[in-house]
Design an enzyme around this catalytic site. Structure first.
Site, PDB file in Angstrom:
ATOM      1  CB  SER A 146      -2.797   2.046   3.539  1.00  0.00           C
ATOM      2  OG  SER A 146      -1.157   2.821   3.703  1.00  0.00           O
ATOM      3  CD  GLU A 147       0.472  -1.246   0.172  1.00  0.00           C
ATOM      4  OE1 GLU A 147       1.149  -1.261  -0.466  1.00  0.00           O
ATOM      5  OE2 GLU A 147      -0.771  -0.547   0.019  1.00  0.00           O
ATOM      6  CG  ASN A 148       1.581   2.698   5.811  1.00  0.00           C
ATOM      7  OD1 ASN A 148       0.191   2.358   4.528  1.00  0.00           O
ATOM      8  ND2 ASN A 148       1.227   3.882   6.101  1.00  0.00           N
ATOM      9  N   GLY A 149      -0.325  -0.018   7.246  1.00  0.00           N
ATOM     10  CA  GLY A 149      -0.767  -0.649   8.322  1.00  0.00           C
ATOM     11  C   GLY A 149      -2.160   0.433   9.521  1.00  0.00           C
ATOM     12  CB  SER A 153      -1.318  -4.757   6.864  1.00  0.00           C
ATOM     13  OG  SER A 153      -1.698  -4.339   5.663  1.00  0.00           O
TER      14      SER A 153
END
Length: 506
Positions: free
Chosen positions: A333-336, A375
């Protein structure tokens, strides 16, 4: 021969004694009693980096302190999004304390969208990963960098309106980006941020300013904290020096100027609980649900054992619920998050743990968490094997348009980064074959602004599955039950070849 005694023999002892004194003295104390006290010297007409993704990791106590100081105005604020009306940065929009936003996403914040379109707010729409890297690069003293994200789009060509006039005409347009080719691939030049202030949220902090994050609350907070001249931290908990072990410190005190105790309760934007997989597909009529189910179940067959996968909002996020037996994938997930799990059961929800759609989620065993800059480094470098996204339009050569409709602005988000390395990351699009008016979504050329040029590898719709080549175009590989090739042709504006071994879409 015996060595002569001299001053040099005593230096280690003197050094030890001096070092011992400095390590036991605790005069440094960056904790202040309130947010109001912390920001008393804050100046308007400056740039503030504000951490958070959705409602997760948002420094609301500090934001509210600025809200209560109407004399502080004309801020340029860098944040992934601007909260919601009445919440977080949404309040500073309503009080007109922000004159310019640099963000990747407007989302459902109607106040944000309205102010931008009516000329009350300047906006630099920027890819999410580029925002993260602008913070991280500036923190490292690097003034600019080249990135593949945004190449071939209006981000590069400078055709994004920054500010509108009251009559709806464009008052200021974005500037074209310099490009350069490295190893046969084109990149665009982005200048780093060097901000005046940063507002960040952490889980724990001590008097020295050492900080620790919890679960997915890091997102932009770490990179932003390291970037600014003056960094304000609000912490869930204040701890004694030494309580955080050295390996547990995620943000070092050298980057932090002032620390306060958070006084605002954490909020959840989209409380989402675990459901039966088929319930996740319910949307509108029975026909719509059937189309979604067909798309999602076919999309799940794209997963291969051991893949690292990033999923876009909507149908892609449902696809893992239909993983074939014996297939294990790791969701990023791009939020980490690496190791994104399913939706929680009631009572397991956590405001520090959300997915890209701002929904509550869980972590799988073996998961890890990190900042958004890390990320997107994984994403741009091609460490992700497969990304699955929705689309508004796809061209016959794989151009993707999925972030902007005429007269509507939702934002770029992370999609431009996700499709920036198609030679290493398969880009699969899931979408209905036609739009709500019955117009084809697969076209000779996209008419909406591009998310990325020639990046789509496969298209999965409710009618068919196409392979996409950036040079040869479309090949129809599979067809849904009860659908004919002639029907697919009538609903596809772009030309395509039919595979000799055309198969049923199962």
């Amino acid at each position: 021969m015996k060595a002569k005694a001299g001053p040099a023999l005593f230096r280690p002892l003197l050094w030890r004694r001096s070092f011992s004194v400095t390590t036991t003295r605790r005069a440094i104390n960056k904790i202040v009693p309130s947010a109001q006290e912390a920001i008393k010297d804050l100046k308007g007409s400056s740039m503030i980096l504000v951490g958070g993704f959705g409602f997760s990791g948002v420094p609301n106590t500090l934001i509210n302190a600025v809200r209560d100081r109407p004399d502080l105005r004309d801020f340029t604020v860098v944040s992934n999004n601007a909260g919601m009306p009445g919440v977080g940065l949404g309040q500073l929009l309503e009080t007109r304390q922000i004159s310019k936003m640099i963000a990747s996403f407007i989302g459902e914040n109607k106040v944000f969208e309205k102010m931008y379109l009516e000329g009350d707010l300047a906006l630099e729409l920027t890819p999410q990963g580029t925002i993260a890297e602008k913070c991280a690069a500036g923190a490292a003293g690097v003034p600019a960098f080249y990135t593949p994200a945004g190449h071939g789009t209006i981000v590069q060509t400078g055709q994004l309106p920054v500010r509108y006039n009251k009559d709806g005409t464009v008052a200021e347009m974005s500037k074209p980006k310099e490009t350069r080719v490295f190893n046969g691939k084109t990149y665009i030049l982005e200048e780093s941020f060097f901000a005046d202030y940063a507002f960040v949220k952490v889980h724990k902090a001590d008097k020295l300013g050492n900080c620790q994050f919890r679960k997915a609350m890091n997102n932009f907070n770490e990179a932003m904290a390291k970037n600014a001249k003056v960094t304000f931290v609000e912490a869930d908990e204040l701890v004694e020096v030494g309580e955080l072990r050295p390996e547990e410190i995620h943000l070092q005190g050298i980057y932090v100027n002032k620390v306060i105790k958070s006084t605002e309760p954490k909020k959840i934007e989209k409380l989402t609980y675990a459901k039966d997989p088929n319930d996740l597909l319910q949307a509108g009529s029975d026909d719509a649900s059937a189309r979604r189910e067909r798309i999602v179940k076919r999309a799940a067959k794209e997963f291969e054992d051991g893949m690292y996968v990033n999923l876009g909002i909507g149908m892609p996020l449902v696809a893992p619920a239909f993983l074939p037996e014996g297939i294990e994938v790791i969701l990023q997930s791009e939020n980490g998050i690496l190791g994104l799990g399913p939706y929680p059961r009631p009572g397991e929800e956590d405001p520090d743990l959300i997915n890209p759609g701002k929904e509550t989620v869980t972590l799988t065993n073996g998961a890890s968490v990190f900042g958004s800059h890390e990320s997107f480094g994984m994403i741009r470098s091609g460490r992700i094997d497969l990304t699955m996204l929705g689309a508004l339009q796809v061209s016959q050569y794989g151009d993707l348009a999925n972030f902007m409709l005429p007269g509507k602005v939702k934002g770029i988000g992370g999609a431009m980064d996700l499709v920036a390395n198609p030679s290493r990351t398969r880009v699969v699009v899931t979408m209905e074959h036609v739009d709500k008016k019955g117009n084809p979504k697969i076209l000779p050329e996209c008419t909406f602004p591009l998310t990325g040029p020639r990046c789509v590898w496969k298209i999965i719709t409710d009618l068919a599955v196409f392979d996409v080549s950036p040079t040869e175009g479309l090949t129809l590989r599979e067809i849904a039950d009860g659908v004919t090739v002639d029907e697919v042709r009538s609903k596809t504006a772009a030309p395509f070849k039919v595979a000799d071994d055309l198969k049923p879409m199962l």
